[in-house]
Design a protein around this motif. Structure first.
Motif, PDB file in Angstrom:
ATOM      1  N   UNK A  74       0.839  -1.212   0.000  1.00 47.38           N
ATOM      2  CA  UNK A  74       0.000   0.000   0.000  1.00 47.38           C
ATOM      3  C   UNK A  74       0.874   1.264   0.000  1.00 47.38           C
ATOM      4  N   UNK A  75       0.438   2.292  -0.761  1.00 43.00           N
ATOM      5  CA  UNK A  75       1.006   3.629  -0.561  1.00 43.00           C
ATOM      6  C   UNK A  75       0.627   4.085   0.836  1.00 43.00           C
ATOM      7  N   UNK A  76       1.597   4.742   1.522  1.00 37.75           N
ATOM      8  CA  UNK A  76       1.322   5.173   2.889  1.00 37.75           C
ATOM      9  C   UNK A  76       1.528   6.651   3.126  1.00 37.75           C
ATOM     10  N   UNK A  77       1.537   7.446   2.054  1.00 39.40           N
ATOM     11  CA  UNK A  77       1.688   8.897   2.219  1.00 39.40           C
ATOM     12  C   UNK A  77       0.461   9.480   2.902  1.00 39.40           C
ATOM     13  N   UNK A  78       0.493  10.764   3.210  1.00 40.28           N
ATOM     14  CA  UNK A  78      -0.589  11.377   3.984  1.00 40.28           C
ATOM     15  C   UNK A  78      -1.924  11.328   3.249  1.00 40.28           C
ATOM     16  N   UNK A  79      -1.911  11.517   1.958  1.00 42.22           N
ATOM     17  CA  UNK A  79      -3.161  11.458   1.199  1.00 42.22           C
ATOM     18  C   UNK A  79      -3.746  10.039   1.242  1.00 42.22           C
ATOM     19  N   UNK A 136      -6.275   0.766  -5.316  1.00 39.19           N
ATOM     20  CA  UNK A 136      -5.094   0.838  -6.177  1.00 39.19           C
ATOM     21  C   UNK A 136      -3.862   0.697  -5.305  1.00 39.19           C
ATOM     22  N   UNK A 137      -3.041  -0.295  -5.591  1.00 43.42           N
ATOM     23  CA  UNK A 137      -1.884  -0.596  -4.771  1.00 43.42           C
ATOM     24  C   UNK A 137      -0.684   0.277  -5.175  1.00 43.42           C
ATOM     25  N   UNK A 138       0.411   0.147  -4.448  1.00 43.09           N
ATOM     26  CA  UNK A 138       1.579   1.002  -4.688  1.00 43.09           C
ATOM     27  C   UNK A 138       2.194   0.787  -6.060  1.00 43.09           C
ATOM     28  N   UNK A 139       1.980  -0.414  -6.632  1.00 48.15           N
ATOM     29  CA  UNK A 139       2.510  -0.688  -7.978  1.00 48.15           C
ATOM     30  C   UNK A 139       1.477  -0.410  -9.071  1.00 48.15           C
ATOM     31  N   UNK A 140       0.380   0.259  -8.667  1.00 48.52           N
ATOM     32  CA  UNK A 140      -0.707   0.640  -9.577  1.00 48.52           C
ATOM     33  C   UNK A 140      -1.578  -0.534 -10.030  1.00 48.52           C
ATOM     34  N   UNK A 141      -1.382  -1.674  -9.431  1.00 52.20           N
ATOM     35  CA  UNK A 141      -2.306  -2.783  -9.690  1.00 52.20           C
ATOM     36  C   UNK A 141      -3.571  -2.573  -8.860  1.00 52.20           C
ATOM     37  N   UNK A 142      -4.657  -3.255  -9.225  1.00 52.34           N
ATOM     38  CA  UNK A 142      -5.933  -3.097  -8.528  1.00 52.34           C
ATOM     39  C   UNK A 142      -6.244  -4.383  -7.771  1.00 52.34           C
ATOM     40  N   UNK A 143      -6.607  -4.205  -6.481  1.00 51.03           N
ATOM     41  CA  UNK A 143      -6.905  -5.352  -5.625  1.00 51.03           C
ATOM     42  C   UNK A 143      -8.224  -5.133  -4.906  1.00 51.03           C
ATOM     43  N   UNK A 144      -8.858  -6.238  -4.550  1.00 49.21           N
ATOM     44  CA  UNK A 144      -9.979  -6.208  -3.609  1.00 49.21           C
ATOM     45  C   UNK A 144      -9.381  -6.473  -2.228  1.00 49.21           C
ATOM     46  N   UNK A 145      -9.417  -5.469  -1.357  1.00 50.88           N
ATOM     47  CA  UNK A 145      -8.815  -5.612  -0.021  1.00 50.88           C
ATOM     48  C   UNK A 145      -9.909  -5.473   1.030  1.00 50.88           C
ATOM     49  N   UNK A 146      -9.709  -6.134   2.164  1.00 51.82           N
ATOM     50  CA  UNK A 146     -10.693  -6.039   3.242  1.00 51.82           C
ATOM     51  C   UNK A 146     -10.472  -4.760   4.034  1.00 51.82           C
ATOM     52  N   UNK A 147     -11.498  -4.361   4.755  1.00 54.82           N
ATOM     53  CA  UNK A 147     -11.386  -3.186   5.617  1.00 54.82           C
ATOM     54  C   UNK A 147     -10.325  -3.433   6.684  1.00 54.82           C
TER      55      UNK A 147
END
Length: 244
Positions: free
Chosen positions: A177-182, A209-220
């Motif tokens: 995951x991207x973890x920047x402030x936004x 959208x993950x850090x490598x720009x791929x798309x995932x279904x992630x849980x809360x």
């Protein structure tokens, strides 16, 4: 027998301050064929024309005067205390302006152009002044600002990894995951909304959208873990500018 003179003769002219400014042509005097009609402020003697020098006439009263070679400035410091009149447009002053600004640009950490104005703010001349050495407080403030800038850049690059496990606790995938402030703000909004709706955090999913720009279904729950890790990473970075 008197030698016949050429009708035209090249002479070397100078400005009011005596600095070489170009060439002009003297013509024979039709009334006195043995004499030339010379333009004002000139000499029949050519300067040496060596690179890196200005040339100033030695004697304005002598039509055959030689020239004094004056080295052009090679450092901004040589212009300290030297004022170049804003109104002057002689070749000499035009070139001095170019040299001044070029040298100041090369030594911008030590010198700067200074304008000299009258009481009404009208520009009279330019010169050079040395930039004062910053105080200890100014140095500290600059260092802190640079450190904060580095911190902001580091925060913008935060990436965290969350392990997705199966029923046995075995890691089946690592989610990045991207973890920047936004990204943290988006995670937080998504989690809060899901909680408010009473969603099952372990099974409720969102498209991300993950850090490598791929798309995932992630849980809360996975988003919540990513948010925690990103917050911890930012906290570790946050105090760095204040550490000695």
């Amino acid at each position: 027998m008197t030698e016949k003179l050429n009708e035209l003769k090249t002479v070397f002219v100078y400005d009011d301050a005596g600095f070489f400014s170009g060439t002009e042509t003297a013509q024979l005097n039709p009334m006195r064929p043995t004499e030339y009609l010379f333009p004002a402020n000139c000499s029949t003697v050519a300067p040496e024309f060596e690179c890196g020098f200005f040339y100033q006439i030695k004697d304005k009263t002598d039509l055959n005067s030689g020239w004094v070679a004056i080295a052009k400035p090679t450092s901004a410091a040589e212009f300290i205390g030297v004022e170049i009149n804003h109104q002057s447009r002689t070749d000499y002053d035009n070139e001095r302006r170019k040299i001044l600004r070029s040298l100041v640009e090369k030594e911008a950490n030590r010198y700067r152009e200074k304008q000299i104005n009258d009481e009404n703010g009208n520009l009279l001349a330019i010169t050079v002044e040395e930039i004062p050495e910053p105080t200890e407080e100014e140095k500290a403030a600059k260092a802190l600002a640079e450190a904060k800038g580095n911190r902001a850049a580091a925060v913008s690059r935060i990436v965290v990894e969350v392990e997705r496990k199966d029923e046995t606790g075995k890691t089946v995938k690592v989610l990045s995951f991207d973890g920047d402030e936004e990204a943290q703000t988006r995670m937080s909004r998504t989690i809060v909304a899901a909680q408010a709706l009473g969603a099952n955090l372990e099974t409720e999913t969102r498209t991300w959208v993950m850090s490598d720009n791929s798309i995932e279904q992630v849980t809360i729950a996975e988003l919540a873990e990513a948010l925690r890790l990103a917050g911890d990473a930012q906290t570790a970075l946050w105090t760095v500018p204040y550490e000695e």
